[in-house]
Scaffold this motif. Structure first.
Motif, short mmCIF file in Angstrom:
data_model
loop_
_atom_site.label_atom_id
_atom_site.label_comp_id
_atom_site.label_asym_id
_atom_site.label_seq_id
_atom_site.Cartn_x
_atom_site.Cartn_y
_atom_site.Cartn_z
N GLN A 132 27.87 22.09 34.77
CA GLN A 132 28.99 23.01 34.56
C GLN A 132 30.14 22.68 35.50
OE1 GLN A 132 26.76 26.92 35.20
NE2 GLN A 132 25.29 25.24 35.28
N VAL A 133 31.31 23.18 35.14
CA VAL A 133 32.49 23.14 36.02
C VAL A 133 32.88 24.57 36.30
CG1 VAL A 133 34.87 22.40 36.31
CG2 VAL A 133 33.26 20.93 35.08
N ILE A 134 33.02 24.91 37.58
CA ILE A 134 33.37 26.26 38.01
C ILE A 134 34.76 26.24 38.66
CG2 ILE A 134 32.82 28.07 39.69
CD1 ILE A 134 29.87 27.46 39.19
N TYR A 135 35.60 27.19 38.27
CA TYR A 135 36.95 27.29 38.83
C TYR A 135 37.09 28.63 39.54
CZ TYR A 135 42.03 27.35 39.16
OH TYR A 135 43.33 27.40 39.62
N THR A 136 37.48 28.58 40.81
CA THR A 136 37.64 29.79 41.62
C THR A 136 38.98 30.45 41.30
OG1 THR A 136 36.31 28.82 43.39
CG2 THR A 136 37.64 30.75 43.94
N ILE A 137 38.93 31.66 40.75
CA ILE A 137 40.14 32.38 40.36
C ILE A 137 40.74 33.14 41.54
CG2 ILE A 137 41.04 34.18 38.84
CD1 ILE A 137 38.81 33.40 36.86
N TYR A 138 39.87 33.79 42.32
CA TYR A 138 40.32 34.53 43.50
C TYR A 138 39.49 34.08 44.69
CZ TYR A 138 41.14 38.29 46.83
OH TYR A 138 41.45 38.99 47.96
N ASN A 139 40.16 33.79 45.81
CA ASN A 139 39.47 33.20 46.95
C ASN A 139 39.90 33.89 48.24
OD1 ASN A 139 38.22 31.55 48.80
ND2 ASN A 139 38.86 29.64 47.82
N SER A 140 38.92 34.48 48.93
CA SER A 140 39.15 35.01 50.27
C SER A 140 37.93 34.66 51.13
CB SER A 140 39.36 36.53 50.24
OG SER A 140 38.16 37.20 49.87
N ASN A 141 37.98 34.99 52.40
CA ASN A 141 36.88 34.62 53.28
C ASN A 141 35.56 35.27 52.88
OD1 ASN A 141 38.40 32.96 54.91
ND2 ASN A 141 39.01 34.62 56.30
N MET A 142 35.60 36.49 52.40
CA MET A 142 34.37 37.23 52.11
C MET A 142 34.07 37.39 50.63
SD MET A 142 32.96 37.68 54.94
CE MET A 142 31.64 38.71 54.34
N PHE A 143 35.04 37.09 49.77
CA PHE A 143 34.86 37.35 48.34
C PHE A 143 35.54 36.26 47.53
CE2 PHE A 143 36.10 39.14 44.27
CZ PHE A 143 34.91 39.73 43.84
N LYS A 144 34.81 35.67 46.58
CA LYS A 144 35.36 34.65 45.70
C LYS A 144 34.92 34.96 44.27
CE LYS A 144 35.33 30.90 49.12
NZ LYS A 144 35.07 31.76 50.27
N PHE A 145 35.87 35.06 43.38
CA PHE A 145 35.58 35.32 41.97
C PHE A 145 35.83 34.06 41.16
CE2 PHE A 145 37.07 36.54 37.70
CZ PHE A 145 35.93 37.20 37.25
N TYR A 146 34.93 33.73 40.22
CA TYR A 146 35.06 32.47 39.50
C TYR A 146 34.70 32.63 38.03
CZ TYR A 146 29.93 32.10 39.57
OH TYR A 146 28.60 32.33 39.38
#
Length: 234
Positions: A132-146
């Motif tokens: 699979q290929v995963i793309y990080t939509i939202y990125n912070s130190n404690m939370f990442k949404f993909y």
């Protein structure tokens, strides 16, 4: 330099030739700290393992007594086990992640048609291997949404495949429907990382055909929800 290393001159660090890049800046900082220049390198791979729950839906299509609108599709719920590895070309950012995982599905399934008094029951054991290929939509130190996508190669074994019917008398026989050992299905992922160790994910495996017959087809689709533990030493 004047604050932390007063005896260090501009000539010592060749400041007039320093570029705004990692190599040059690390050399300057290392001289100020009186240390050997060592560049920090984050690991670009990590392994993970996880558990979860899958919802499996098998369906008949075509010219078969179980392939009509009166079918009773019984969704099966079963535990899953997952292992995998991530590769991150830029690990400090991890905007794009290349992932391959293997998921074990174990399910007991029933497809029936009450009006025709026929039922097909069987057990399934499948290992799904999915790049699979995963793309990080939202990125912070404690939370990442993909979100991500890939293709799953499925290796399956089916057992206790029984077709039962009623015509005034209960008739039970081994099903004459043979499922394929190998199949493929597109896979869509969404999820989020909590810190560097925990991941929550949801996956949808789109309909894939399990038979090669011309007039009848059996398909399966799945939703899988799980939590992964990441062996991340960044």
């Amino acid at each position: 330099m004047q604050k932390y290393k007063k005896d260090l001159t501009l000539k010592d660090v060749k400041l007039e030739w320093v570029g705004y890049n990692a190599d040059d800046l690390i050399k300057v900082v290392s001289k100020i700290n009186n240390q050997t220049a060592v560049e920090y390198k984050a690991k670009d791979t990590r392994f993970f393992t996880g558990v979860g729950l899958s919802m499996n839906s098998f369906k008949y299509k075509g010219s078969h007594a179980l392939a009509n609108n009166s079918d009773e599709l019984k969704t099966s719920y079963s535990p899953i086990i997952r292992i995998g590895v991530d590769y991150m070309p830029k690990p400090l950012i991890a905007k794009i992640i290349y992932r391959i995982d293997a998921t074990l599905f174990m399910s007991k399934n029933t497809i029936s048609n009450k009006s025709a008094d026929i039922k097909h029951s069987f057990e399934e054991l499948t290992v799904a291997i999915a790049p699979q290929v995963i793309y990080t939509i939202y990125n912070s130190n404690m939370f990442k949404f993909y979100a991500g996508a890939g293709v799953s190669a499925n290796i399956s074994n089916y057992s206790n495949s029984i077709m039962s019917s009623w015509d005034g008398k209960l008739r039970i026989r081994k099903s004459d429907i043979d499922f394929n050992t190998f199949s493929f299905s597109p896979k869509i992922n969404i999820g989020f990382f909590m810190g560097k160790k925990i991941e929550f994910s949801g996956s949808y495996y789109l309909n894939s055909s399990l038979t090669d017959y011309q007039t009848v087809k059996v398909t399966v689709s799945r939703f899988a929800f799980g939590v992964n533990y990441l062996f991340d030493k960044h």
